[in-house]
Design an enzyme around this catalytic site. Sequence first.
Site, short mmCIF file in Angstrom:
data_model
loop_
_atom_site.label_atom_id
_atom_site.label_comp_id
_atom_site.label_asym_id
_atom_site.label_seq_id
_atom_site.Cartn_x
_atom_site.Cartn_y
_atom_site.Cartn_z
N CYS A 10 4.67 -3.00 0.88
CA CYS A 10 2.96 -2.75 0.42
C CYS A 10 1.61 -3.54 -0.44
CB CYS A 10 1.92 -1.62 1.16
SG CYS A 10 2.65 -0.82 2.19
N ASP A 11 0.88 -4.59 0.12
CA ASP A 11 0.15 -4.83 -0.83
C ASP A 11 -1.78 -4.78 -0.50
OD1 ASP A 11 0.64 -5.67 -4.03
OD2 ASP A 11 -0.90 -7.14 -2.19
#
Length: 196
Positions: free
Chosen positions: A69-70
């Site tokens: 995730c970012d």
Amino acid sequence: MLVLASASPARLATLRSAGIDPQVIVSGVDESRLDGLPPAELALQLAELKCAAVATRDDLPGEALVLGCDSVLELDGTALGKPASADDAVERWRAMRGRSGVLHTGHCLREAASGRVVAATASTTVHFADVSDAEIAAYVATGEPLWVAGAFTIDGLGGAFVTGIEGDHHNVVGVSLPLLRDLVAELGHEWTGLWT
């Protein structure tokens, strides 16, 4: 089994609150590698890089689902990740106060055994309070905004400076549980099968 390719304590806490206790393997991806992309695309590509960096390790269990995730905050069409310094965080808050931005979180999920990958971005509009210079200085002095995308949290000290959101609040913390459930299903797995 879920493997979280992230050092984010907020993502880990969100998953644990949802009944999932992932193994954490930090990707070590240099987030400055990508530049000049639209904010939502930047978040997705960074998530894909983080996921790939961990999913290609030899020591992963075959049944692992690897999640990268970012998050980035979009303000005036610009992607804002973690601030570079306290001064940067102060300037950002001066630009954000009394306004709204869109927090984009890219999600990439890879099935270790097959190598199949699914990915998507969740976007949530965040409305910021019209905070004073003194409040900004006090908040930045805590150090909290220096470690998070957009220089704010909703699950910590910064929560008082967010007047509302439109969309999934988990996404603002760092992982959209409804989107992740959809990605897990897309790979043919049961969300409830990840519960511990």
